[in-house]
Write a protein that holds these residues in place. Sequence first.
Motif, PDB file in Angstrom:
ATOM      1  N   ARG A 169       0.832  -1.207   0.000  1.00 39.48           N
ATOM      2  CA  ARG A 169       0.000   0.000   0.000  1.00 39.48           C
ATOM      3  C   ARG A 169       0.864   1.253   0.000  1.00 39.48           C
ATOM      4  O   ARG A 169       0.468   2.289  -0.524  1.00 39.48           O
ATOM      5  CB  ARG A 169      -0.931   0.018   1.205  1.00 39.48           C
ATOM      6  N   LEU A 208     -10.202   1.093   3.119  1.00 37.24           N
ATOM      7  CA  LEU A 208      -9.145   0.347   2.424  1.00 37.24           C
ATOM      8  C   LEU A 208      -9.677  -0.369   1.183  1.00 37.24           C
ATOM      9  O   LEU A 208      -9.119  -0.227   0.096  1.00 37.24           O
ATOM     10  CB  LEU A 208      -8.528  -0.656   3.411  1.00 37.24           C
ATOM     11  N   GLN A 238     -11.399   0.025  -3.951  1.00 36.79           N
ATOM     12  CA  GLN A 238     -10.766  -0.874  -4.914  1.00 36.79           C
ATOM     13  C   GLN A 238     -11.778  -1.437  -5.913  1.00 36.79           C
ATOM     14  O   GLN A 238     -11.409  -1.789  -7.032  1.00 36.79           O
ATOM     15  CB  GLN A 238     -10.029  -1.998  -4.175  1.00 36.79           C
ATOM     16  N   ALA A 260     -10.756  -6.393  -4.417  1.00 37.76           N
ATOM     17  CA  ALA A 260     -11.751  -5.935  -3.442  1.00 37.76           C
ATOM     18  C   ALA A 260     -12.634  -7.101  -3.019  1.00 37.76           C
ATOM     19  O   ALA A 260     -12.884  -7.311  -1.829  1.00 37.76           O
ATOM     20  CB  ALA A 260     -12.592  -4.813  -4.048  1.00 37.76           C
ATOM     21  N   SER A 299      -7.290   4.288  -0.483  1.00 35.26           N
ATOM     22  CA  SER A 299      -7.128   2.897  -0.084  1.00 35.26           C
ATOM     23  C   SER A 299      -5.885   2.722   0.792  1.00 35.26           C
ATOM     24  O   SER A 299      -5.921   2.015   1.805  1.00 35.26           O
ATOM     25  CB  SER A 299      -7.042   2.038  -1.344  1.00 35.26           C
ATOM     26  N   ASN A 329      -6.496   5.145  -5.023  1.00 31.70           N
ATOM     27  CA  ASN A 329      -5.372   4.405  -4.448  1.00 31.70           C
ATOM     28  C   ASN A 329      -4.869   5.067  -3.174  1.00 31.70           C
ATOM     29  O   ASN A 329      -4.528   4.394  -2.205  1.00 31.70           O
ATOM     30  CB  ASN A 329      -4.231   4.297  -5.458  1.00 31.70           C
TER      31      ASN A 329
END
Lengths: 327, 547
Positions: free
Chosen positions: B55, B446, B450, B397, B476, B473
């Motif tokens: 991440r 998070l 996605q 996801a 996330s 992004n």
Amino acid sequence: MTSGSIRTNRAGPHGDRIRPGHRRTTGIRRAVAASSALVLALAAGLAQAAPKPWQLNMERGVTTWSGEPYFLNNVALGVCVVIGLLVFGAMFIAMFRFRKSRGAVAEKWAHNTTVEIIWTAIPVVILVVLAWMSTGGLVSFANTTGSQMTVKVTGYQWKWRYDYVDYQGKAVSKVGYMSKLDALSDKTRQLDSGMDPYAVKTGDENTYLLDVDKPLVLPIHTKIRFVITSDDVIHSWWVPAFGWKMDAIPGLVNTAWTNINEAGTYRGQCAELCGQDHGFMPIVVKAVSQEDFAKWLAAQEQASAAPAAADGPATAQVAPPAPGGKG
Amino acid sequence: MAHEATHDLHDDHHEPQGFFQRWVMSTNHKDIGTLYLIFSLTMFFIGGSFAMVIRAELFKPGLQLVQPYFFNEMTTMHALVMIFGAIMPAFVGLGNWMIPLMIGAPDMALPRMNNLSFWILPFAFALLLSTLFLPGGGPAGGWTMYGGYIVQPPAGPPLSLQTGSLAYAVFAIHLMGISSIMGAINIIATILNMRAPGMDLLKMPVFVWSWLITAFLLIAVMPVLAGAVTMLLTDKYFGTSFFNPHGGGDPVLYQHVFWFFGHPEVYIMILPAFGIVSEVIPTFARKPIFGYRAMVYAIACIAFLSFIVWAHHMFAVGLPLGADIFFMYATMLIAVPTGVKVFNWVATMWGGSMTFETPMLFAIAFVILFTIGGFSGLMLALVPADFQYHDTYFVVAHFHYVLVTGAAFAIMAATYYWLPKWTGHMYNEFWGKVHFWCSVVFVNVLFFPQHFLGLAGMPRRIPDYNVAFADFNMMSSIGGFLFGASQLIFLGVIVHCAFFSKKKATDRVWEGARGLEWTLSSPPPHHSFTVPPVVRDEELAHGHADD
């Protein structure tokens, strides 16, 4: 069949009205800005299919078939949202009404055959409808007959090769080339390059990691059959605007087809992990009118026929090199 | 009987034991369960740290932190560690601790094998994690290790880098498989042979049922995985061509074999979670589980279907039309038993008298968020739509909703639910709730965006992306860092409960708790149910057996 209704469905250029609720407020201003920019681009008459900032839903695509996944996606999403609202709604009502702190006393029952039959049967009916709708799209996708053109796509680590096999019933002689990440993106993407991905642009569009040195040129309104394979490991050829992806597998040849409705530039990426530079082998398709395509193809054939002539000048006629070409 | 003999023997063990003897040589199901759970928590943080690297690199466009190859190592190791190191051992640990207590057995049926099946795991993961320190780096072909990627002619530096790590990964997987199979045999033997008199199969708690079925899945598919990776190994080192196209092999065959293991594997990670939630919700709703038999049959039905849907992971490989259609229909069918389970959980809550302690909060979040994962699963089953979703962040996801907010949340619910029973002390309810609310908010920050990334066309397993994907992004990644940090609260609550909590737990712990495990003291004696308990139907979680 469904395509008529799909077109009228096309409320927004990327259909984000379909997607309910979640987190929309944060992105709404930029989504509106992006949408209006896109509307302008469409008004200029050139479709550009590339991901948009804050894009919420799948794109409708630009081919005769690409409405199928889009339509199914929207229907299935709608079904899920409705079921979700009912189930989660019931849960929240239960959590509110049947709290011990509100003096709720637990019931004793733990079984109800009628209810259980109902909630087994209803999903079955919904699934049958969804299955019926998907099967139609699947059958039409599997039918690659009646193609007017064949292009061979070969995956390499980490670039694509395009070979034109035949067009309008005639074999194409020696037109084929490699297509790899454009030099500017390639330079920018290096670790600690110090370069700004936001500065990689083609016109007004940011094409960071979504541009190539030589795009695949295709005619519109032509049923094009792709034969897809790989020379090393498994890759997957995916242009979202076409509505499908197909794995490029060494030792096997897969087929797929498309029939593009609108001229424009369509961008995609490799969609199967194929090694360290999997993220850096984009796909760009430039769809042009049949006349332009015939001219381009003739020039390409001529160039490859003349032994000394490199294909550089020939491609430049229709497919100008990517901006910032020198790396 | 033999039990009497071992009973006496065990009593000798109540003499003070050394740390080594107690923990390394233990044949006690509670100690081994604890070891499994500690191991799993450790792996959860190691796998989580890999996710943090992923991440962090994806926080904004451009490569800032790691090379693409290392990024691929992180995605691969994150998956392998979380699946085989965190989730599966957590369920085995819970099964070890709770199954004997729930069915009134004195221990697992095969205690020495129990010890062995745990102690293989640290070696397997030492082997796997050591690859990160090899000169060429760890495995980087994704957790599926698609043959086409690993089995390739040696051509150029990036490929030869693969060489060393494959052997380590394959042997590690062999060891994990042996451990899982032994664990599964033990659980089946225990459940089928060691239930207290009166604990009929259809009176067992749903958690026990879910583990019984899961254990059969494990025995059926772990050897398939072992076979698949062994063929990869011989392709790589001994010149065979099972999957190597350069010798006439078929890379798609590997995918078929892998996913014949892989899809049941997915259910191995979710069925015990169903079992846990089916224990927790009735307890805090103070109402028996709705449709006990339907719940058991639904689990069995899902387990059966898991064997005939594997190719839905392969819709993009160019399957024949008939195969596409078959696997699509079979996959969609899974929605029916899964729907029954969700409806039954809601019906269990309906008309109850609910309180919302931390285990219940996690169980409710499980039902909602797992269902969202199920919805995206249904969408993925529709083949034409899957042509778009396949190998995008939509899939990422989807499976994180079913594995993190599904499996991991259920494990957290189970931990809070049974921790007072295990330790004899109450955990801190306030910090448990803080952990819950942080987790449930951040996990959605998070993973929810996605979905959008995938729909907009972002492929999975890429270290860098176009700027159009930047906003979601970043969102996330922020959610990811905060979700990761929230798990430190979890660790804190557990450590506090185990070592520092002053608040004694009662035997029953929760007002609405039903079942044999709550008739024992908290913590239960080292050797429990040495005399089989008397099973009273009204004491069982699902009320009377004819429901």
